[in-house]
Design an enzyme around this catalytic site. Structure first.
Site, short mmCIF file in Angstrom:
data_model
loop_
_atom_site.label_atom_id
_atom_site.label_comp_id
_atom_site.label_asym_id
_atom_site.label_seq_id
_atom_site.Cartn_x
_atom_site.Cartn_y
_atom_site.Cartn_z
CB VAL A 197 35.59 50.26 37.81
CG1 VAL A 197 35.27 49.33 36.60
CG2 VAL A 197 36.42 49.90 38.79
CG ASP A 223 36.23 42.70 51.60
OD1 ASP A 223 35.16 42.76 52.52
OD2 ASP A 223 36.07 43.84 50.87
N GLY A 262 31.97 53.11 37.76
CA GLY A 262 31.65 53.39 39.08
C GLY A 262 32.97 53.27 39.90
CG LEU A 263 33.65 55.92 42.74
CD1 LEU A 263 33.29 56.78 44.05
CD2 LEU A 263 35.11 56.36 42.06
N GLY A 264 35.64 51.69 42.45
CA GLY A 264 35.93 50.42 43.15
C GLY A 264 36.79 50.64 44.39
CB THR A 265 38.47 48.50 46.91
OG1 THR A 265 37.26 47.82 47.05
CG2 THR A 265 39.39 48.52 48.10
CB ALA A 266 42.21 51.27 46.22
#
Length: 415
Positions: free
Chosen positions: A34, A141, A27-31
């Protein structure tokens, strides 16, 4: 020279060393993006995060350097650990970490957890925070999606992209609204590690409630929801608001009395509610620390002061206020990769294959006339935001396989 293999993952090109096989999208991680992969050396399934355009600008390069440096130096059972790091020929940074089955956000899925699971997860969060804060670092965060969990209920904190030094004066930042401490919303110029403890309170309440405690639609609604439960902030908190308009608005709010947490969590244990009362406190000076949280009676079944370590040294934040050109940040990132490589190659080898891999990487380095070949190293560890279809049944902890697209990830099936 190490061989790089290209793969298409979620529409982006992954360039990974031949050490990793069977890349699958996570998936999409921060910046970053993955994927999971099988590590042919460790014979484990790992997570690989591609940090997108790490040298695109000075601000992005600085953030990349900060995250790599933090992941290299913070080592704790309840933090995600980096096993490898490399920079590809296209100059993308790849962080390799352990792969856990799911995260707390996916585990909750709109349903409360049994108290025993909420208790154990809270203990592990506090244990990790005690270590982080002792190193002079604030996560900033914390949220369910940044808390990774495996089938044994082991929890690890990830995503240090917003982590900062504990310093007397700090500016505001963009964090996930639901878990944001009130001193951030009230535009204080001073805040510290207690912002993470507010987040712990919100997360604990969500585990017991099955939904976010303060699901604000914007920062004004967020503050309204907080005051609806906790009442008006005390005068000493209002007096520390640095913006005149904000201070005036907060002072003019209609009188609100705090509501007992038992009202919204009638089934919760009294000890759990008491811990929440000590976490969800307007004044951070009166909010408990991670270390104090570990000593709370609700944590007694797990609390062991001999097994709750602190950092051996403070994290070096000397770079944090540096205004450096992009090329300098780039060199510093490569330097971190080199240091990581030297530490791993000096460590005890794990078999002939590992030794050959180290020799190959070393040759790639020494024969290079360009720091680009630092990519031959294995760099590792970054935050992991698993967005894949992993599920854990709270009633069946301890017997759950990692799932990807409904299929169990069996290392023996990799070729």
């Amino acid at each position: 020279m190490a061989e790089f293999i290209r793969s298409d993952i979620l529409g982006t090109t992954f360039e990974t060393t031949s050490r990793y096989a069977n890349l699958q999208p996570v998936g999409l991680g921060t910046a970053g993006v993955v994927c999971s992969a099988y590590d042919l050396i460790s014979e484990q399934v790992v997570a690989i995060k591609k940090m997108m355009k790490p040298f695109h600008s000075t601000s992005v390069a600085k953030r990349t350097y900060r995250e790599v440096k933090l992941l290299r130096h913070l080592r704790h059972d309840n933090l995600i650990n980096m096993s490898d790091i490399f920079i590809s020929p296209l100059e993308d940074v790849y962080l390799v970490t352990e792969l856990l089955g799911t995260d707390l956000h996916r585990l909750l899925n709109g349903k409360p957890l049994e108290s025993k699971f909420a208790q154990y997860f809270t203990y592990q969060i506090l244990r990790g925070l005690k270590y982080i804060h002792s190193a002079g670092v604030i996560h900033r965060d914390l949220k369910p999606g940044n808390l990774l969990i495996n089938e044994n209920c082991d929890l690890k904190i990830c995503d240090f992209g917003l982590a900062r030094v504990q310093e007397p004066q700090m500016t505001g930042y963009v964090s996930t609204r639901y878990y944001r401490a009130p001193e951030i919303m009230l535009t204080w110029q001073r805040y510290g590690s207690k912002v993470d403890l507010w987040s712990v309170g919100c997360i604990l309440a969500e585990m017991l409630l099955g939904r976010p405690l303060f699901p604000g639609t914007d920062h004004i609604n967020q503050f309204w929801l907080i005051t609806d439960l906790l009442g008006n902030p005390p005068d000493e908190v209002i007096d520390r608001i640095t913006t005149n308009n904000t201070r005036r608005v907060v002072k003019s709010m209609a009188k609100r009395n705090p509501r007992p947490l038992k009202e919204i969590l009638p089934a919760a244990e009294d000890a759990a509610l008491n811990l929440l009362d000590n976490l969800l406190v307007f004044d951070p000076d009166r909010r408990i620390s991670a270390e104090q949280g570990l000593m709370h009676p609700w944590m007694a079944p797990y609390h062991d002061p001999t097994d709750e370590p602190v950092a051996t040294e403070q994290f070096d934040w000397s770079f944090n206020d540096a205004d450096l050109p992009l090329d300098t940040w780039k060199i510093m990132i490569y330097s971190e990769v080199l240091d990581f490589f030297q530490l791993t190659t000096n460590a005890e080898p794990s078999g002939e294959q590992s030794q050959n891999q180290s020799q190959s990487q070393s040759q790639a380095f020494t024969s290079s006339q360009d720091l680009q070949l630092a990519s031959m190293l294995n760099l590792g560890e970054g935050e992991l935001l698993p967005d894949f279809a992993a599920t854990i049944d709270p009633n069946k902890f301890g017997s759950v396989d990692y799932l990807m697209d409904g299929q169990s990830l069996d290392p023996n099936s990799f070729s």
